[in-house]
Design an enzyme around this catalytic site. Structure first.
Site, PDB file in Angstrom:
ATOM      1  N   LYS A   1      -2.932   6.022  -4.098  1.00  0.00           N
ATOM      2  CA  LYS A   1      -4.002   6.961  -3.775  1.00  0.00           C
ATOM      3  C   LYS A   1      -3.699   8.435  -4.608  1.00  0.00           C
ATOM      4  CE  LYS A   1      -3.245   4.901   1.022  1.00  0.00           C
ATOM      5  NZ  LYS A   1      -2.398   4.568   0.705  1.00  0.00           N
TER       6      LYS A   1
ATOM      7  N   ASP B   1       0.834  -1.221  -0.141  1.00  0.00           N
ATOM      8  CA  ASP B   1       0.180   0.039  -0.174  1.00  0.00           C
ATOM      9  C   ASP B   1       0.960   1.225   0.210  1.00  0.00           C
ATOM     10  OD1 ASP B   1      -3.097   0.955   0.931  1.00  0.00           O
ATOM     11  OD2 ASP B   1      -1.421   2.289   1.802  1.00  0.00           O
TER      12      ASP B   1
ATOM     13  N   TYR C   1       3.116   9.848  -0.526  1.00  0.00           N
ATOM     14  CA  TYR C   1       4.410   9.171  -0.036  1.00  0.00           C
ATOM     15  C   TYR C   1       5.677   9.543  -0.762  1.00  0.00           C
ATOM     16  CZ  TYR C   1       0.707   6.842   2.460  1.00  0.00           C
ATOM     17  OH  TYR C   1      -0.432   6.288   2.914  1.00  0.00           O
TER      18      TYR C   1
ATOM     19  N   HIS D   1      -7.346   9.556  -1.291  1.00  0.00           N
ATOM     20  CA  HIS D   1      -6.684   9.717  -0.062  1.00  0.00           C
ATOM     21  C   HIS D   1      -7.409  10.335   1.206  1.00  0.00           C
ATOM     22  CE1 HIS D   1      -2.074   9.314   1.297  1.00  0.00           C
ATOM     23  NE2 HIS D   1      -2.948   8.958   2.212  1.00  0.00           N
TER      24      HIS D   1
END
Length: 272
Positions: free
Chosen positions: A76, A46, A51, A109
């Site tokens: 996401k 994930d 990120y 998200h």
């Protein structure tokens, strides 16, 4: 290690236990962590555009040389990229970084953007076009889901929320079940904040497991897809090694009472 799967509302199978790669301090750690997880039998990774480590996930997948069909990849769309056209562009960027032709799961998200309904329309197009196998949301509670389902053509397959005994809201889990939405939990380890919590320590000693293993097992036993995060090889293996014991009904009920609203992320109830 063989990890069981759950079947989503569109018939797609998703592993029950995986690895979260939320923004470690150094991106160089991500590729190694994903490689170790895959080596240990993990088949769910994930990540998210926010990120900044989708390329490292891709590098790990390439190094592992596993059949594409064996690994379930989630990413996401971030708040700044929400909106119909912007989401389609963001998806293309994520797919390029991940070096994939088809994504397994794409999530909104956060429900923070005023364009979130247009974002969902974009996800529905990606799904209809066969570019993603399942679509869903993250950090959505009942008001956000009510709004979305009232406008959606496709019911979300997954809702990813922070999930641990310390922020356990049974009504959120029950609501998602009633709508055939699979709940997925992040931060099950509360970033270590509760590792020395006396009631948790006592239970872990009873089962001869670590407090981290007990937290992961509690989440999995609720039927929630669980993605503990770590970049340490031994911890990754430990977090996955929770399938050889069962928490009793009595002790599950006890852990359900640990709620004190300890969170590592924003409480979605604060988002209108």
């Amino acid at each position: 290690m063989t990890i069981p799967s759950v079947t989503l509302n569109n018939g797609v199978d998703m592993p029950l236990l995986g690895l979260g790669v939320y923004a470690p301090q150094h991106n160089s750690e991500v590729q190694q962590a994903v490689e170790w997880a895959l080596e240990a039998g993990c088949r769910l990774i994930d990540t998210a555009s926010a990120y900044g480590n989708e390329r490292e996930v891709a590098d790990a997948l390439r190094a592992a040389s596993l059949p594409r069909s064996e690994v379930f990849i989630t990413t996401k769309v971030w708040d700044d990229d929400q909106g119909y056209d912007a989401t389609l562009r963001a998806f293309d960027r994520s797919l390029e970084k991940l070096q994939l032709d088809v994504l397994d799961l794409y999530l909104i998200h956060w429900p923070s953007s005023p364009h979130r309904l247009d974002t969902w329309r974009a996800l529905e197009k990606l799904y209809a076009d066969g570019r993603v196998r399942a679509i869903g949301v993250s950090n959505y509670y009942q008001p956000h889901l009510d709004e979305l389902i009232g406008q959606a053509t496709v019911v979300p397959a997954v809702n990813q929320v922070e999930f641990s005994p310390y922020c356990y809201l049974p009504d959120v889990l029950a609501y998602c079940r009633s709508k055939t939405i699979q709940l997925q939990g992040y931060a099950p380890l509360v970033r270590g904040e509760k590792r020395n919590d006396p009631p948790l320590v006592a239970l872990a000693e009873k089962y001869n497991k670590s407090t981290y293993q007990l937290l992961v097992r509690w989440s999995v036993q609720h039927g929630v897809v669980t993605i503990p995060k770590s970049v340490k090889r031994d911890r990754i293996r430990e977090n996955l090694d929770v399938l050889d014991f069962t928490i009793s009904d009595e002790d599950m009920a006890l852990m359900n009472t640990f709620y004190d609203n300890t969170r590592v992320a924003t409480d979605p109830r604060e988002i209108p």
